[in-house]
Enzyme design. Structure first.
Site, PDB file in Angstrom:
ATOM      1  CG  ASP A  12     -10.580  -5.227  -0.993  1.00  0.00           C
ATOM      2  OD1 ASP A  12     -11.527  -4.573  -1.784  1.00  0.00           O
ATOM      3  OD2 ASP A  12      -9.408  -5.106  -0.803  1.00  0.00           O
ATOM      4  CB  SER A  13      -9.925  -6.090  -5.398  1.00  0.00           C
ATOM      5  OG  SER A  13      -9.425  -4.919  -4.609  1.00  0.00           O
ATOM      6  CB  CYS A  75     -14.207  -4.603  -2.784  1.00  0.00           C
ATOM      7  SG  CYS A  75     -13.533  -4.165  -4.469  1.00  0.00           S
ATOM      8  CD  GLU A 160      -3.421  -4.121  -3.268  1.00  0.00           C
ATOM      9  OE1 GLU A 160      -2.708  -4.886  -3.590  1.00  0.00           O
ATOM     10  OE2 GLU A 160      -4.484  -4.117  -2.783  1.00  0.00           O
ATOM     11  CB  CYS A 194     -11.615   3.209  -2.640  1.00  0.00           C
ATOM     12  SG  CYS A 194     -10.330   1.949  -2.817  1.00  0.00           S
ATOM     13  CG  HIS A 196      -6.780  -0.303  -1.301  1.00  0.00           C
ATOM     14  ND1 HIS A 196      -7.862  -1.136  -1.677  1.00  0.00           N
ATOM     15  CD2 HIS A 196      -5.834  -1.200  -1.623  1.00  0.00           C
ATOM     16  CE1 HIS A 196      -7.425  -2.256  -2.276  1.00  0.00           C
ATOM     17  NE2 HIS A 196      -6.192  -2.181  -2.053  1.00  0.00           N
TER      18      HIS A 196
HETATM   19  N1  DGL Z   1     -10.642  -1.721  -2.172  1.00  0.00           N
HETATM   20  C1  DGL Z   1     -11.037  -1.605  -3.419  1.00  0.00           C
HETATM   21  C2  DGL Z   1     -12.435  -0.700  -3.246  1.00  0.00           C
HETATM   22  O1  DGL Z   1     -13.106  -0.357  -2.432  1.00  0.00           O
HETATM   23  C3  DGL Z   1     -10.294  -1.439  -4.227  1.00  0.00           C
HETATM   24  C4  DGL Z   1     -10.732  -1.580  -5.534  1.00  0.00           C
HETATM   25  C5  DGL Z   1      -9.332  -2.074  -6.747  1.00  0.00           C
HETATM   26  O2  DGL Z   1      -9.075  -3.145  -6.508  1.00  0.00           O
HETATM   27  O3  DGL Z   1      -9.204  -1.262  -7.313  1.00  0.00           O
HETATM   28  O4  DGL Z   1     -12.937  -0.247  -4.478  1.00  0.00           O
END
Ligand code: DGL
Length: 276
Positions: A12-13, A75, A160, A194, A196
């Site tokens: 993931d990012s 992600c 975050e 997403c 997050h």
């Molecule tokens: N968890 C990532 C997603 O599902 C976040 C993306 C991001 O870093 O903006 O898209």
């Protein structure tokens, strides 16, 4: 010769993919997982197609170098913008035996069976919304369902930075929900598209009518992955199953670990790695 076995790679990012890791661990507790968060370069959601592609490819290469036979792009932004390129170009040319899966298909396959009104809402990063991946995938499986998208540029930074419970954070949570429902009040099924966003779920539900069903992705993805392993025994045979979890980040590990327990209640600590 003894078969070399290695963990499932999960990318993931940043922290968000930990919500997917948690569900995979619940359903497949023996499977070893190697998690990589590119926190030093997160968020991805507001970046260009080319940059997301490059960053994601670097991460996948890194996890392949660590011998992962399969990598899950946990992600949505990477799944929407880089998965196709990786599957068409990187795998056949450089890693024909390896697999990379995204999270969009497993999330969309069954969603049409949940809506009664025929209106499904999708909350996502700007990158995922612009890619149109959700409306396209849902149309493949449930052509009669109407999909209404809402871009939520502030939600990943709020998670975050762990500021979503503050007044300003709650303001942005409510704002994007109000905007979505203003576009289409008949929505009765909402996808948190997403990884997050499950962290915000309690607040999201507070601002939604109780008739709206909210789906996050972890359990949907883990269930489909279990099925995938049944259908692909060769991949399954190459996976190590000692119940070990390792967490890597491109940020300073001390910084990463400060927020880790918000996503993943455990005693794990991360290690810093450089992937480019
Ligand atoms: N968890 C990532 C997603 O599902 C976040 C993306 C991001 O870093 O903006 O898209």
């Amino acid at each position: 010769m003894k078969l070399m076995k290695s963990p499932i790679g999960i990318f993931d990012s940043g922290y968000g993919g930990l919500t997917i890791l948690k569900s995979i661990q619940n359903l497949l507790p023996n499977y070893d997982c190697l998690y990589l968060g590119d926190n030093a370069r997160a968020p991805y959601g507001t970046r260009s197609f080319e940059v997301i592609n490059r960053y994601t490819t670097e991460a996948v290469n890194y996890l392949f170098e660590k011998n992962c036979p399969i990598v899950i792009l946990a992600c949505n932004t990477s799944s929407a913008k880089a998965l196709r390129n990786i599957q068409i170009n990187l795998l056949p040319n450089k890693f024909p035996q390896k697999k990379v899966l995204g999270v969009i298909r497993p999330t969309t396959e069954d969603i049409g069976s949940f809506t009664k009104s025929g209106y499904v809402g999708v909350m996502a990063t700007p990158g995922t919304v612009v890619s149109n991946s959700y409306p396209m995938e849902i149309a493949n499986f449930s052509p009669k369902v109407n999909v209404v998208q809402q871009s939520c540029p502030m939600w990943v930074p709020l998670v975050e930075n762990n500021t979503f419970m503050e007044e300003g954070g709650q303001y942005y949570i409510k704002k994007y929900i109000d905007e979505l429902l203003e576009k289409e009040p008949r929505i009765d099924t909402l996808i948190l598209a997403c990884t997050h966003y499950p962290i915000l779920k309690e607040s999201i539900i507070k601002y939604l009518p109780s008739s709206v069903m909210v789906f996050d992705q972890g359990d949907l993805v883990a269930k489909k992955l279990t099925n995938y392993f049944k259908r692909h025994p060769i991949v399954n045979d190459h996976l190590s199953k000692d119940g070990k979890i390792e967490i890597l980040t491109t940020e300073k590990s001390e910084k990463f670990d400060q927020h880790l327990d918000l996503f993943y209640d455990s005693n794990y600590t991360s290690k810093t790695v450089q992937i480019n």
